[in-house]
Motif scaffolding. Structure first.
Motif, PDB file in Angstrom:
ATOM      1  N   LYS A 226      -2.514   2.889   6.607  1.00  0.00           N
ATOM      2  CA  LYS A 226      -1.701   2.677   5.401  1.00  0.00           C
ATOM      3  C   LYS A 226      -2.184   1.472   4.615  1.00  0.00           C
ATOM      4  CE  LYS A 226       2.711   4.926   6.341  1.00  0.00           C
ATOM      5  NZ  LYS A 226       4.177   4.743   6.469  1.00  0.00           N
ATOM      6  N   ILE A 227      -2.565   0.415   5.308  1.00  0.00           N
ATOM      7  CA  ILE A 227      -3.070  -0.778   4.634  1.00  0.00           C
ATOM      8  C   ILE A 227      -4.291  -0.421   3.795  1.00  0.00           C
ATOM      9  CG2 ILE A 227      -4.214  -3.002   5.011  1.00  0.00           C
ATOM     10  CD1 ILE A 227      -2.387  -3.337   7.481  1.00  0.00           C
ATOM     11  N   THR A 228      -5.193   0.349   4.360  1.00  0.00           N
ATOM     12  CA  THR A 228      -6.406   0.752   3.643  1.00  0.00           C
ATOM     13  C   THR A 228      -6.072   1.676   2.481  1.00  0.00           C
ATOM     14  OG1 THR A 228      -7.751   0.533   5.643  1.00  0.00           O
ATOM     15  CG2 THR A 228      -8.629   1.942   3.889  1.00  0.00           C
ATOM     16  N   PHE A 229      -5.173   2.621   2.707  1.00  0.00           N
ATOM     17  CA  PHE A 229      -4.814   3.590   1.669  1.00  0.00           C
ATOM     18  C   PHE A 229      -4.244   2.894   0.440  1.00  0.00           C
ATOM     19  CE2 PHE A 229      -1.877   6.576  -0.381  1.00  0.00           C
ATOM     20  CZ  PHE A 229      -2.674   7.710  -0.507  1.00  0.00           C
ATOM     21  N   TYR A 230      -3.420   1.867   0.645  1.00  0.00           N
ATOM     22  CA  TYR A 230      -2.776   1.178  -0.473  1.00  0.00           C
ATOM     23  C   TYR A 230      -3.505  -0.100  -0.892  1.00  0.00           C
ATOM     24  CZ  TYR A 230       1.119   4.428  -0.191  1.00  0.00           C
ATOM     25  OH  TYR A 230       1.883   5.568  -0.211  1.00  0.00           O
ATOM     26  N   SER A 231      -4.690  -0.339  -0.339  1.00  0.00           N
ATOM     27  CA  SER A 231      -5.565  -1.398  -0.839  1.00  0.00           C
ATOM     28  C   SER A 231      -6.436  -0.757  -1.905  1.00  0.00           C
ATOM     29  CB  SER A 231      -6.414  -1.982   0.299  1.00  0.00           C
ATOM     30  OG  SER A 231      -5.606  -2.718   1.185  1.00  0.00           O
ATOM     31  N   ASN A 232      -6.011  -0.865  -3.139  1.00  0.00           N
ATOM     32  CA  ASN A 232      -6.583  -0.027  -4.198  1.00  0.00           C
ATOM     33  C   ASN A 232      -8.017  -0.377  -4.554  1.00  0.00           C
ATOM     34  OD1 ASN A 232      -4.214   1.481  -4.343  1.00  0.00           O
ATOM     35  ND2 ASN A 232      -3.261  -0.012  -5.702  1.00  0.00           N
ATOM     36  N   GLU A 233      -8.459  -1.573  -4.200  1.00  0.00           N
ATOM     37  CA  GLU A 233      -9.866  -1.915  -4.416  1.00  0.00           C
ATOM     38  C   GLU A 233     -10.777  -1.060  -3.545  1.00  0.00           C
ATOM     39  OE1 GLU A 233      -8.884  -4.509  -0.832  1.00  0.00           O
ATOM     40  OE2 GLU A 233      -7.828  -3.596  -2.540  1.00  0.00           O
ATOM     41  N   LEU A 261     -11.377  -8.532  -6.764  1.00  0.00           N
ATOM     42  CA  LEU A 261     -11.771  -7.427  -5.890  1.00  0.00           C
ATOM     43  C   LEU A 261     -11.755  -6.093  -6.640  1.00  0.00           C
ATOM     44  CD1 LEU A 261      -9.817  -8.414  -2.644  1.00  0.00           C
ATOM     45  CD2 LEU A 261     -12.305  -8.276  -2.862  1.00  0.00           C
ATOM     46  N   PHE A 262     -10.730  -5.909  -7.464  1.00  0.00           N
ATOM     47  CA  PHE A 262     -10.640  -4.654  -8.217  1.00  0.00           C
ATOM     48  C   PHE A 262     -11.736  -4.588  -9.284  1.00  0.00           C
ATOM     49  CE2 PHE A 262      -8.209  -1.431 -10.772  1.00  0.00           C
ATOM     50  CZ  PHE A 262      -8.109  -0.489  -9.752  1.00  0.00           C
TER      51      PHE A 262
END
Length: 313
Positions: A226-233, A261-262
């Protein structure tokens, strides 16, 4: 009786004006009938606190509040605005209706999104709910674009702070199925044509995230998935919309690294991006009218929006 082309044009213009007028400054419910991922609880009520900022918490019914420019000034372009508030409240006027009024002055139609907050006791699948509402908001505007005199290919999304996380989540996850049963909007694209991110939360990675937003959205012990999925960068692709970013480097609430990052991810995927970083300003400055060095950001945004329009042609 003969009906001339001119008469038809006049009738169509009148019809369009009536429909635009009917929608002006109105509240549009995102869902007809049952609200997905929502449970009824008579004890849980929406709360509105008005002091120097209008704060809305415990949102029960997600809506779009419409702001149309004058007919003469209408340029056919539109934007959905997501106020911030750490996924716990919505700074509804400071980062919503006041911004909508600025857009009106430039000829844009604006829609302020009152989205459901994941900390509410009346929502299920909590981390999915804000994206569900943002996706439906864009779909509603696009589906009704011709009726409202708008260009269906010039609909953007704007977000402040946690609202910036929601906007960038939509910009990177617009094709995700939000699992709404018998969804009449399923075939309508939810991809924004441009994104505007103001001091946004972007990553859920612990080093740079805003922990209040992360805890509200994902809980205190989220899975790495979930952390990766919602880390939009980490979710940017070549299909992510062109993006405009503003952040101050002394932001102690949402580190400027979120924007950096983005920006890096967009650049690596050849997505057009413009970023403006200010040495001071802190967090949550809105239109920044009291900051001489910051208050020019809306002018820079206006110029960028005109630039990307030319770039499309």
């Amino acid at each position: 009786m003969k009906i001339t082309i001119l008469s038809i044009a006049m009738l169509m213009s009148t019809f369009l004006s009536i429909n635009i007028a009917a929608c002006q400054d109105k509240i549009i419910h995102l869902y007809e009938g049952e609200i997905p991922n929502s449970i009824s609880n008579d004890k849980e009520k929406e709360k509105i606190e008005i002091s120097n900022i209008k704060r809305i918490s415990n949102v029960q019914t997600p809506t779009l509040e419409t702001f149309f420019p004058s007919k003469r000034n209408n340029n056919g372009k539109s934007v959905v605005i997501c106020p911030g508030g750490g996924y716990g409240i919505l700074a509804y006027d400071w980062e919503g209706t006041e911004i909508a009024q600025w857009f009106n002055s430039k000829g844009y139609t604006a829609f302020v999104l009152k989205y459901r907050l994941p900390i509410a006791k009346t929502v299920t699948n909590k981390n999915e709910v804000p994206l569900q509402d943002a996706k439906r908001a864009i779909q509603i505007v696009r589906k009704n674009a011709s009726l409202w005199g708008l260009d269906e290919n010039n609909i953007g999304i704007m977000g402040f702070s946690a609202g910036g996380h929601l906007a960038s989540t939509l910009g990177t996850h617009f094709n995700i199925d939000t699992n709404i049963k018998d969804d009449s909007y399923k075939s309508v694209s939810a991809r924004p044509d441009f994104m505007i991110l103001m001091y946004p939360v972007v990553t859920m990675k612990e080093k740079y995230t805003h922990m209040g937003s992360r805890n509200a959205l994902l809980g205190k012990n989220p899975s790495e998935e979930k952390i990766t999925f919602y880390s939009n960068e980490l979710q940017v692709t070549a299909d992510t919309p062109p993006t405009f970013i503003v952040h101050s480097t002394d932001d102690n609430a949402v580190p400027v690294e979120n924007s950096l990052l983005f920006y890096k991810a967009l650049k690596e995927n050849n997505v057009p991006v413009e970023i403006h970083l200010y040495p001071t300003g802190g967090h949550g400055f809105g239109l920044a009218l009291e900051y001489p060095h910051l208050k020019a950001w809306p002018k820079l945004l206006d110029e960028w929006l005109q630039f990307i329009d030319k770039d499309k042609k």
